[in-house]
Design an enzyme around this catalytic site. Structure first.
Site, PDB file in Angstrom:
ATOM      1  N   ASP A  19      43.950  38.502  37.084  1.00  0.00           N
ATOM      2  CA  ASP A  19      42.309  38.935  37.199  1.00  0.00           C
ATOM      3  C   ASP A  19      41.839  39.921  36.389  1.00  0.00           C
ATOM      4  O   ASP A  19      40.637  39.942  36.081  1.00  0.00           O
ATOM      5  CB  ASP A  19      42.226  39.316  38.945  1.00  0.00           C
ATOM      6  CG  ASP A  19      42.282  38.086  39.580  1.00  0.00           C
ATOM      7  OD1 ASP A  19      42.187  37.122  39.411  1.00  0.00           O
ATOM      8  OD2 ASP A  19      42.658  38.570  40.863  1.00  0.00           O
ATOM      9  N   ILE A  20      42.613  41.019  36.320  1.00  0.00           N
ATOM     10  CA  ILE A  20      42.244  42.048  35.142  1.00  0.00           C
ATOM     11  C   ILE A  20      42.103  41.779  33.749  1.00  0.00           C
ATOM     12  O   ILE A  20      41.605  42.512  33.165  1.00  0.00           O
ATOM     13  CB  ILE A  20      43.407  43.072  35.327  1.00  0.00           C
ATOM     14  CG1 ILE A  20      44.573  42.799  34.930  1.00  0.00           C
ATOM     15  CG2 ILE A  20      43.552  43.581  36.736  1.00  0.00           C
ATOM     16  CD1 ILE A  20      45.644  43.924  34.607  1.00  0.00           C
TER      17      ILE A  20
END
Length: 453
Positions: free
Chosen positions: A381-382
């Site tokens: 996600d990052i």
């Protein structure tokens, strides 16, 4: 011990705790910060045990010894990957202590009803909320958000019930009302943390830490103990500030985090749209080694997958091997990578990664455009660009590491599975991305072997 000596001892202990937190602000001074904190708490405990009111300390010493043994065992036996849940458990113990102290004060006939109620209320929420956080992090229950119809309304009903019960208890001091207040507060803590999960868990850990501090403040007022008030305020304020910093880094509000449900929002069509390009290029560790040893700059992006695989040590070996070949290596840290604040920093520090090679998001993002390789190990996600491009994505607005700007991107993952948010990462299918499937530690070990040939 005279009041003057006691006050001076508490002042010294408070000052040491402040210096400890200051030391913990940097990896370079974290060890000395821990030592100062331990010395400060030792001074506080010794001063308290010297009070004239304490005539028999045998049971107290037994409890201190038991706690010390548990702490030593946790520090030496718990794996680095389990640090988040250990911290959650310790936060819960702080909340439980607040409940017991409040109950003890009430049973002893104290009339500090308001102070005891506030300390108990915050402590109970911290205790039960920490239990849920621990269960999520430990895998004893789903790690994502747990939601149901009418959840916020039920939370509001419990909150109003707590306010009404607390007011009634403060007015007449009925012990039965205090017991009801404890029960309602514990249930509210559970309800508050259930709908929080995924990428918000580091923030939750920080918030629960702040709760335990504010609980100590309430108990300090009920006991008329200056040290508890000061140290509790320090812990509460530092936890609150850290929570604010992290939510700001995620472009989210603390209210939205505590209302929960991260990753449950869907796009306007009701479900995630699949990417048109479903073919992800895969490579092998030998190819990755060849490309990286011929690069000028490699940026490593660690995520929770690195923590699970315990790959930080072999990652350091890979970086050392690249350094020896004249390659510039840097580490890019996202503020919510992992499951607690500073999770990646702790793991890299354990592997003796030089502090000067570790960069925060704001410092490193501009360098991806000049990097030959971005090595993403266990992160998802990052690095997802949908956070910048898709207003309907649940992660939209969250700052991400712009790894897609690197000439070549290696993703080390077991599969093309989504991250905590449940959102597919389009980078997996980008032209400059090569997937390295497998266990993060094993893949990196194979890269190191190829580099050493």
């Amino acid at each position: 011990m005279t009041n003057t000596v006691l006050s001076c001892s508490y002042l010294i202990a408070s000052a040491l705790c402040i210096l400890a937190i200051r030391g913990l602000a940097s990896p370079r001074t974290a060890r000395s910060g821990n030592i100062l904190g331990m010395v400060g708490m030792s001074v506080a405990v010794i001063a308290t045990l010297s009070l004239p009111a304490i005539t028999d300390i045998r049971w107290i010493l037994a409890a201190v010894a038991a706690g010390a043994l548990i702490g030593i065992f946790s520090a030496t036996k718990v794996k680095m990957t389990a640090l988040p849940q250990m911290i959650a458990a310790f936060n819960g113990l702080g909340g439980l202590a607040a409940i017991f102290i409040s109950a003890s004060e009430i049973s002893a006939g104290s009339e500090a009803y308001a102070e005891a109620s506030i300390g108990m209320l915050i402590g109970a929420v911290a205790f039960s909320g920490s239990l849920i956080a621990f269960a999520k992090l430990q895998g004893l229950m789903p790690s994502g958000a747990v939601v149901f119809s009418g959840q916020q309304g039920i939370n509001l009903i419990f909150a109003l019930g707590i306010i009404g019960t607390a007011a009634a208890y403060i007015a007449n001091g009925n012990i039965a009302l205090f017991e009801i207040l404890v029960s309602l507060s514990i249930i509210l803590g559970i309800l508050l943390i259930l709908p929080i999960g995924g990428a918000d868990m580091p923030v939750v850990i920080s918030v629960l830490n702040a709760y335990s501090g504010w609980a100590a403040v309430g108990i300090g007022f009920s006991l008329n103990n200056v040290l508890l008030i000061i140290v509790g305020a320090i812990v509460g304020a530092s936890g609150a500030i850290l929570s604010y910093i992290m939510t700001k880094a995620m472009n989210r509000s603390l209210v939205s985090v505590m209302l929960g449900g991260f990753g449950l929002e869907q796009n306007k069509d009701g479900e995630q749209k699949p990417d048109d390009r479903k073919t992800a290029k895969s490579g092998n560790p030998q190819d990755a080694a060849f490309i990286m040893e011929n690069a000028n700059k490699v940026i490593i992006v660690p995520g929770y997958g690195m923590a699970v695989a315990q790959a930080q040590h072999v990652l350091k070996e890979m970086a050392d091997a690249l350094h020896q070949k004249g390659v510039e290596v840097k580490y890019a840290i996202h503020p919510v990578a992992g499951r607690m604040p500073g999770h990646m920093n702790v793991l890299l520090a354990e592997a003796n990664v030089p502090y000067e090679d570790v960069y925060e998001l704001e410092e490193i993002n501009r360098e991806f455009a000049s990097a030959d390789v971005a090595y993403v190990i266990g992160a998802n996600d990052i690095t997802n660009p949908l956070a910048k491009t898709d207003p309907h994505s649940p992660i939209f607005g969250m700052p991400v590491l712009e790894v897609e700007k690197a000439r070549t991107v290696f993703f080390v993952k077991r599969s093309l599975g989504t991250g905590y948010s449940g959102v597919e990462n389009p980078l997996f299918f980008a032209d400059n991305t090569i997937m390295l499937y497998g266990d993060a530690k094993k893949v990196t070990e194979e890269i190191v072997s190829a580099l050493e040939k």
